[in-house]
Write a protein that holds these residues in place. Structure first.
Motif, short mmCIF file in Angstrom:
data_model
loop_
_atom_site.label_atom_id
_atom_site.label_comp_id
_atom_site.label_asym_id
_atom_site.label_seq_id
_atom_site.Cartn_x
_atom_site.Cartn_y
_atom_site.Cartn_z
N UNK A 126 113.78 -54.06 -10.44
CA UNK A 126 112.63 -54.80 -9.91
C UNK A 126 111.79 -53.82 -9.12
N UNK A 127 110.63 -53.45 -9.66
CA UNK A 127 109.88 -52.33 -9.10
C UNK A 127 108.44 -52.70 -8.80
N UNK A 128 107.99 -52.31 -7.63
CA UNK A 128 106.56 -52.31 -7.31
C UNK A 128 106.17 -50.85 -7.12
N UNK A 129 105.29 -50.37 -7.98
CA UNK A 129 104.95 -48.94 -8.04
C UNK A 129 103.64 -48.70 -7.31
N UNK A 130 103.63 -47.76 -6.38
CA UNK A 130 102.42 -47.37 -5.66
C UNK A 130 101.75 -46.21 -6.38
N UNK A 131 100.50 -46.44 -6.80
CA UNK A 131 99.64 -45.40 -7.35
C UNK A 131 98.26 -45.55 -6.72
N UNK A 132 97.34 -44.68 -7.10
CA UNK A 132 95.99 -44.72 -6.53
C UNK A 132 94.94 -44.57 -7.63
N UNK A 133 93.83 -45.26 -7.43
CA UNK A 133 92.67 -45.04 -8.31
C UNK A 133 91.49 -44.59 -7.47
N UNK A 134 91.75 -43.70 -6.52
CA UNK A 134 90.71 -43.12 -5.68
C UNK A 134 90.02 -41.98 -6.43
N UNK A 135 88.97 -41.46 -5.83
CA UNK A 135 88.18 -40.42 -6.49
C UNK A 135 88.97 -39.13 -6.68
N UNK A 136 90.02 -38.92 -5.90
CA UNK A 136 90.76 -37.65 -5.95
C UNK A 136 92.05 -37.74 -6.77
N UNK A 137 92.28 -38.87 -7.42
CA UNK A 137 93.55 -39.04 -8.15
C UNK A 137 93.32 -39.21 -9.65
N UNK A 138 92.50 -38.34 -10.20
CA UNK A 138 92.17 -38.40 -11.63
C UNK A 138 93.41 -38.29 -12.51
N UNK A 139 94.39 -37.49 -12.09
CA UNK A 139 95.55 -37.27 -12.95
C UNK A 139 96.45 -38.51 -13.05
N UNK A 140 96.28 -39.45 -12.15
CA UNK A 140 97.04 -40.70 -12.25
C UNK A 140 96.66 -41.43 -13.53
N UNK A 141 95.39 -41.51 -13.82
CA UNK A 141 94.94 -42.15 -15.05
C UNK A 141 95.49 -41.41 -16.28
N UNK A 142 95.56 -40.10 -16.19
CA UNK A 142 96.09 -39.32 -17.31
C UNK A 142 97.57 -39.61 -17.53
N UNK A 143 98.29 -39.88 -16.45
CA UNK A 143 99.73 -40.13 -16.56
C UNK A 143 100.06 -41.54 -17.02
N UNK A 144 99.12 -42.46 -16.89
CA UNK A 144 99.41 -43.87 -17.14
C UNK A 144 99.99 -44.18 -18.53
N UNK A 145 99.43 -43.66 -19.61
CA UNK A 145 100.02 -44.00 -20.92
C UNK A 145 101.51 -43.68 -21.02
#
Length: 283
Positions: free
Chosen positions: A239-258
């Motif tokens: 049972x997981x709640x995952x903390x990520x960011x969609x701020x201007x400085x976290x472009x690589x988060x979107x890249x990791x999502x798939x």
């Protein structure tokens, strides 16, 4: 009260609750996420919400019976994003929508991201949950007192009102999490406990996390590093709640999502929004 049917689920829930209570004295698991200065990745109170099952009409005998709610999935995950919307948000939404996954966005409206606020309407229209984070995101302002915190939330809702029904937003995430210690510098040691009590009394639910992407740390981690952080912190949790960011400085988060989404799918997780997993307090 628990909404699980099996004792196995009850034991798991109590374990999470005990971890959450233990975390109240400090930084939970003691893992720093870099979301804001000092932030703890902690086990939160992940009490699942019951399914709002349809109640069938009364039988011929006029005796109404309510079917038992559907059990929560054995394994579930909530993907959550703080500090947006920003120029990163369109790529995050694209990855989520392409995968057919709904997420929860804990948004800000600082005055510096005004041109991106229409993305909130787009996210809500796609079925994602919009939740409250902060208007200013300035610890020295919002944690001066309980009154200062609620003024910040009221301002945030005012700025969001053109894009979403702000009065209906009942989920929030404290900047730094509910066990942050930086707030003591401005509002004293008892401030966070006071705020948690007031949040519940006002009918809100505050939401922490138990998996941290560490995507907002200095040095801008690569997509591969973010992916590995999430896999490592998920571990054996179901049972997981995952903390990520969609701020201007976290472009690589979107890249990791798939890759993140595919990994959770491959490991049998069901994707939920926070409001599907965490109940509002009963008043």
């Amino acid at each position: 009260m628990t909404f699980f049917k099996s004792s196995k689920h009850q034991r798991l829930l109590w374990s999470l609750l005990l971890l959450s209570v233990g975390a109240a004295a400090g930084f939970g698991l003691g893992i720093f996420c870099g979301a804001e200065p000092p932030v703890g990745c902690r086990e939160s109170d992940l009490t699942p919400v019951p399914d709002e099952s349809f109640v069938s009409p009364a039988s011929a005998s006029s005796v109404e019976t309510s079917p038992e709610p559907e059990p929560m999935p054995e394994k579930w995950v909530c993907l959550t994003f703080d500090d947006g919307p920003s120029k990163t948000t369109p790529d995050v939404l694209s990855a989520l929508n392409s995968a057919g996954v709904k997420a929860t966005f804990f948004v800000v409206a600082t005055g510096n991201n005004d041109k991106y606020l229409p993305l909130i309407s787009e996210a809500a229209a796609a079925g994602h949950q919009i939740a409250l984070h902060s208007a200013s995101h300035e610890y020295s302002d919002i944690y001066q007192s309980a009154d200062a915190y609620w003024k910040d939330i009221d301002l945030l809702k005012e700025r969001l009102s053109p894009y979403v029904r702000a009065d209906g937003l009942r989920y929030l995430r404290f900047p730094g999490g509910s066990t942050n210690t930086v707030s003591r510098r401005y509002g004293g040691r008892g401030l966070m406990q006071q705020l948690k009590e007031e949040v519940t009394a006002k009918g809100y639910a505050y939401v922490d996390w138990n998996v941290c992407a560490e995507d907002a740390v200095g040095g801008k981690p690569s997509a591969g590093t973010i992916f590995r952080n999430i896999v490592r912190e998920t571990g054996e949790q179901t049972q997981c709640i995952v903390l990520m960011h969609d701020s201007a400085t976290t472009r690589t988060t979107a890249e990791a999502l798939p890759d993140i989404i595919q990994w959770y799918k491959d490991n049998g997780f069901t994707f939920l929004t926070v409001e599907q997993a965490v109940p509002l307090p009963t008043t």
